[in-house]
Scaffold this active site. Structure first.
Site, PDB file in Angstrom:
ATOM      1  N   GLU A  95       7.390  -2.314  11.709  1.00 38.66           N
ATOM      2  CA  GLU A  95       6.012  -3.232  11.618  1.00 38.66           C
ATOM      3  C   GLU A  95       6.615  -4.340  10.785  1.00 38.66           C
ATOM      4  OE1 GLU A  95       4.142  -3.874   8.439  1.00 38.66           O
ATOM      5  OE2 GLU A  95       5.382  -2.631   7.230  1.00 38.66           O
ATOM      6  N   GLY A  96       5.875  -5.365  11.276  1.00 35.01           N
ATOM      7  CA  GLY A  96       6.331  -6.835  10.829  1.00 35.01           C
ATOM      8  C   GLY A  96       5.441  -7.399   9.658  1.00 35.01           C
TER       9      GLY A  96
ATOM     10  N   CYS B 290       0.772  -1.360  -0.024  1.00 37.15           N
ATOM     11  CA  CYS B 290      -0.026  -0.104   0.051  1.00 37.15           C
ATOM     12  C   CYS B 290       0.704   1.420  -0.013  1.00 37.15           C
ATOM     13  CB  CYS B 290      -0.992   0.059   1.128  1.00 37.15           C
ATOM     14  SG  CYS B 290      -0.148  -0.098   2.597  1.00 37.15           S
TER      15      CYS B 290
END
EC number: 1.2.1.70
Length: 449
Positions: free
Chosen positions: A114-115, A50
């Site tokens: 973030e993973g 995104c």
């Protein structure tokens, strides 16, 4: 190794350009196929999320590769090359490896640490493998990136710094309040059943929403997800009926057009007395930006998140935040892994030459032994066997030290030329070396060493 990456992300381009550059699943497939068909490209993979679109390729010419990959990104995104070019970044060889490893660790994410990017990298690799556009280099690269990302999360506290984009978005909706504080008791509608939507639904279910509704074009997928979370599944066409009853809506689909128009949201809001919260995690957007102007509605989308994240990124870059030490540790891991990957690739590069050399030596030995047997016809089988074993041992011992050493040297920076030197010194047939590479032959020297 001639690894090249050309791409754009939330760090290089405004959300308006990223939104127009977003690639559907079909567009990613066609992009990979066209990239592999391009003259300077041997392998290709695309990482599309995104907030980034990146095209990875193994190229034989840098400038031609940059021009070709940039043109292909423009063609398949529909954004003109002149407009797209100012927002593109280019990384080559070790810098390209460093970039992907940093991405895998969450250092280049909108929300640092973030993973979820690991799942997206895994998907990119799977698509390249399915279409046979990812060869040895990109398979090695993406698999190692996944290992590096997992290592960063297991060996450091980067998870404390990082949130998923879903959690970040939900907290932005509530004015930075934790999801567990404001979500309980609310009715939630999740549109889509992909990885991001599934994560959103799981997060909301765990937070204690009073009702969870999953809407998807493929009702079966929505039913599977809803069944695991105690929710209810509806077809995508029922969203209009569900909207007036939803306190919170999360949408992340692969649609190319709007899923929720301003008129739809406006009509739903007029039926409600309470505020409606909307989170749009899709690229291109699912929810009409005009919704921002409606009273009683709070919309957070990728553009909103990019603006919110920019302040946090600034804190991290000045090492002012509490996560600075973890970020520094991850950067150290990335640097060490890039060096190790480069050394391994350079060593692998010389393996076909070593195999070709040993094959040539074996052919010479076989020929000379055959001639010797012809001149000494009275030798018995035992004598013939001992002579053959002795000659082969001599050749193996003569080749062992130089081939082991040349592979060690080739793994060092600037060691790529040792393969060429070996081919020149022993007058090896380039076609024989190329044949070994194509066959992806194993390394016999590894077994002998």
């Amino acid at each position: 190794m001639s690894l090249l990456v050309v791409g754009l992300s939330h760090r290089s381009a405004p959300v308006s350009v990223l939104e127009r550059s977003a690639l559907s699943s079909d567009a990613q497939t066609k992009l990979l196929q066209d990239t592999l068909a391009a003259e300077p490209t041997a392998e290709a993979a695309v990482l599309a999320t995104c907030n980034r679109v990146e095209l990875y390729a193994d190229v034989d010419k840098f400038h031609a590769g940059v021009a070709e990959l940039s043109t292909l990104l423009s063609q398949h995104s529909g954004v003109g090359l002149e407009e797209l070019t100012p927002y593109l970044y280019v990384h080559y060889e070790d810098r390209a490896v460093h970039h992907l490893f940093s991405v895998a660790c969450g250092l280049d994410s909108m929300v640092v640490g973030e993973g979820q990017i690991l799942g997206q990298i895994k998907d990119a690799l799977a698509l390249g493998q399915e279409l046979h556009t990812a060869g040895r280099l990109l398979n090695d690269l993406f698999q190692q990136a996944l290992r590096v990302g997992k290592r960063a999360h297991s060996e450091t506290g980067i998870d404390r710094a990082g949130q998923s984009l879903v959690t970040f978005g939900l907290e932005q909706l509530a004015g930075d309040r934790p999801v567990a504080e404001w979500a309980p008791g609310r009715r939630a509608l999740v549109i889509g059943a992909g990885s991001m939507s599934s994560l959103a639904a799981t997060t909301l279910a765990r937070a204690g929403v009073s009702e969870l509704v999953i809407a998807n074009r493929t009702l079966e997928r929505a039913e599977r997800l809803a069944g695991t979370l105690g929710g209810r599944a509806v077809p995508i066409g029922a969203v209009g009926n569900e909207l007036p009853h939803a306190d919170l809506v999360v949408s992340c689909t692969g649609a190319t057009g709007l899923v929720l128009t301003g008129e739809q949201v406006g009509a739903a809001v007029r039926e409600r007395a309470a505020e409606t919260f909307l989170l749009d995690l899709a690229m291109p957007r699912d929810i009409d930006a005009a919704v921002h102007r409606l009273e009683g509605v709070r919309l957070v989308d990728i553009e909103t998140l990019a603006e919110a994240a920019s302040g946090r990124t600034g804190e991290e870059s000045t090492a002012a935040g509490p996560m600075a030490a973890d970020v520094d540790r991850v950067r150290t891991i990335v640097s060490a892994e890039v060096s190790a990957f480069g050394a391994a690739q350079r060593a692998v590069h010389i393996t076909p030459t070593v195999v070709a050399l040993r094959t040539m030596a074996a052919d010479v030995v076989s020929g000379e032994i055959a001639r010797l047997y012809g001149r000494l016809p009275d030798l018995d089988d035992r004598q013939r066997s001992e002579i053959a074993q002795t000659v082969r041992r001599v050749v193996d011992k003569l080749l062992h030290a130089p081939t082991v050493r040349v592979k060690q040297l080739a793994g060092e920076p600037g060691g790529a030329g040792y393969a060429d030197a070996l081919r020149e010194l022993f007058d090896l047939d380039p076609q024989a070396v190329a044949a070994v590479s194509r066959a992806d032959t194993g390394d016999p020297e590894r077994e002998r060493a």
